[in-house]
Design an enzyme around this catalytic site. Structure first.
Site, PDB file in Angstrom:
ATOM      1  N   CYS B  33      97.698  -0.587 120.997  1.00 54.03           N
ATOM      2  CA  CYS B  33      96.631   0.357 120.645  1.00 54.03           C
ATOM      3  C   CYS B  33      95.918  -0.045 119.365  1.00 54.03           C
ATOM      4  O   CYS B  33      94.927   0.580 118.979  1.00 54.03           O
ATOM      5  CB  CYS B  33      97.177   1.763 120.456  1.00 54.03           C
ATOM      6  SG  CYS B  33      98.202   2.353 121.775  1.00 54.03           S
ATOM      7  N   CYS B 102      94.699   8.834 113.807  1.00 52.82           N
ATOM      8  CA  CYS B 102      95.336   8.006 112.772  1.00 52.82           C
ATOM      9  C   CYS B 102      96.193   8.856 111.844  1.00 52.82           C
ATOM     10  O   CYS B 102      97.217   8.400 111.342  1.00 52.82           O
ATOM     11  CB  CYS B 102      94.291   7.266 111.946  1.00 52.82           C
ATOM     12  SG  CYS B 102      93.350   6.087 112.917  1.00 52.82           S
TER      13      CYS B 102
END
Lengths: 390, 144
Positions: B33, B102
């Site tokens: 990812c 994130c």
């Protein structure tokens, strides 16, 4: 005046868009507020606009070896691709519903194919080799009795690989299948002669060659069957409705006229700078991969992948060092997947996340390449020191 | 795209590296990812006295890692465990919406490091940790 641009920065993102050439801007200006008439009108300012549009069409046609009536101006390269693919697929409905393209096309092509799949068309996406090359023999094998269209890009926008368009075009011509090429990165950068190239349709965009944004063209070889895409007025020989973007079209004509004349000289200069960048990075940074074909590539594109680091971080640090470039990392593609092109040439996901595209223009200098080479090794080392990947 | 505080933590990240003789280490994310975050912590008398990070990821991933280490140093394990992704993002004056995941990673990394400490010390805990932002299933990964 407020500063909105990147004065003093090194601009290395010319495969994304380019600076408008001063001569192009100058040619366009009278058509905003002097000869602003509608090009379809009978009075003086309209006639002047019409004359300018046709003169630009002549320049564009001459630059690519086409007849002026085979050039239709559009709103952008994406529109040209959408029109070519939708238009030819729909016009060929009676013969069949199978269409062929490749895994490395721009989304303007790929997403149009996907849209047609939803309408009941069947699409084949051809693979590429590790350099991003399409095998003309794969095209030949993919064509069936019900195939109506093949679309293969002229040169890849991310990794710069230049496809064997002549050979693929011949395969299609022999099989009687319409052949479209997205040449948005090639027109103005590579010499193209459509009087010799077996291509039925070709897409181009002005802003990739120092022209303005918001104008493209679709070359449609005489006799090619294509449905309308934009419906409305009778502009562009009743093929593409919508009031002509006269300043944009004038700018496109001027930009392509200039670019075509400069291709051999500027191409060589850019190729030399790219070679210096590749050699310089390979010599100073370990664990780096050159993406795309080593020779069959655009003269203005370098695409590298740095193991163990992520592209967006690399771009941010480069920007802070005064260099503007791009990456195929997921974070910059706006999705979770890295670039489909880098995956198609076989890069593992984590390596594709660490890609850097440096793309030049005729304004790029060797000094700018040296500026990049001066900061890049330190930036890569800094990010690698921060990376938990082995 | 990023605010001033995010750019500050990206350009001048705090606490990069690994804690020597770490009491706990947590690594989360998935290189597929494009985000892997490792946080190591030193625990003394139930208090995190040092924290370091190593991150492979975008600007937001680096900035959230840096901020997360700052937020846990000096906190008790209970306090550090309670730090949420929203708190990390807020401490950075916000993240662009597409980067919100994130901050999930930062919360996950803290929890993973604390869990590792507990495990090493024979303390059983049950956490709702996923191990990453949980979106990798969308790209053909195995998911958390």
């Amino acid at each position: 005046m407020a500063t909105v641009g990147s004065e003093g920065k090194v601009y290395f993102d010319n495969n994304a868009t380019t600076k408008v050439d001063g001569a192009v801007l100058e040619a366009m200006i009278p058509y905003f507020s002097e000869a602003y008439g509608n090009a379809s009108a009978v009075y003086g300012s309209g006639v002047a606009a019409r004359g300018a549009v046709e003169a630009a069409r002549g320049k564009v046609a001459a630059a690519v070896g086409a007849n002026p009536d085979e050039i239709a101006f559009t709103g952008c390269g994406t529109e040209s691709d959408n029109w070519a693919i939708m238009g030819a697929a729909r016009a060929g409905r009676g013969k069949g519903r199978h269409i062929v393209t490749t895994a490395i096309e721009h989304h303007a092509v790929l997403d149009t194919f996907k849209a047609l799949e939803k309408e009941g068309y069947e699409a084949t996406y051809l693979p590429v080799d590790r350099y991003g090359l399409v095998d003309p023999d794969d095209v030949r094998k993919a064509i069936r009795g019900d195939t109506t269209l093949v679309s293969v890009m002229y040169a890849n926008n991310e990794i710069g690989t230049v496809e064997p368009i002549g050979e693929i075009g011949e395969v299609c011509a022999r099989k009687g299948v319409t052949f479209h090429t997205d040449a948005v990165q090639a027109v103005g950068t590579l010499a193209i002669d459509l009087s010799k190239l077996p291509v039925d349709m070709l897409s181009a965009s002005a802003h990739k060659l120092h022209g303005p944004k918001g104008v493209g063209f679709l070359y449609i070889r005489k006799g090619t069957k294509i449905d309308k895409f934009m419906h409305g007025g009778g502009q562009e020989r009743r093929r593409r409705a919508g009031t002509e973007n006269v300043p944009g079209i004038v700018g496109f004509g001027k930009a392509l006229e200039l670019a075509a004349a400069e291709i051999p000289r500027k191409g060589e200069a850019m190729r030399a700078i790219c070679a210096r960048i590749i050699e310089g990075v390979m010599g100073s940074v370990p664990d780096v991969i050159l993406n795309g074909h080593p020779e069959r590539r655009l003269p203005n594109n370098v695409n590298l992948a740095f193991r163990r680091i992520e592209g967006e971080s690399l771009l941010l640090l480069l920007d802070m060092a005064g260099i503007e470039a791009s990456s195929g990392s997921a974070c910059t593609s706006g999705s979770l997947d890295p670039s489909h092109v880098l995956l198609a040439v076989g890069l593992p996901h984590e390596v594709a996340h660490g890609s850097l595209r440096v793309s030049l223009s005729k304004y790029s200098t060797m000094g700018e390449a040296e500026a990049l080479l001066k900061v890049l090794p330190g930036i890569v080392a800094r990010l690698r020191a921060m990376s938990p990947l082995p | 795209m990023y605010g001033q505080k995010v750019m500050d933590h990206f350009a001048n990240p705090r606490n990069v590296g690994e804690v020597e003789d770490a009491s706990g280490v947590g690594q989360v994310g998935n290189k597929k990812c494009g985000d892997v975050m490792r946080i190591s912590i030193k625990v003394e008398d139930g208090v995190i006295t040092d924290a370091r990070f190593k991150t492979f990821g975008c600007g937001a991933a680096v900035a959230t890692s840096s901020m997360a280490t700052e937020m846990v140093i000096g906190r008790t394990l209970e306090e550090a465990s309670a730090i949420t992704n929203t708190a990390v993002a807020e401490a950075l004056d916000g993240l662009p919406p597409e980067k919100a995941h994130c901050s999930n990673l930062a919360e996950e990394a803290i929890k993973a490091a604390i869990e590792d400490y507990y495990e090493k010390n024979g303390i059983s805990v049950k956490s709702g940790r996923k191990g990453c932002c949980g979106k990798c299933r969308d790209i053909g990964g195995k998911g958390p």
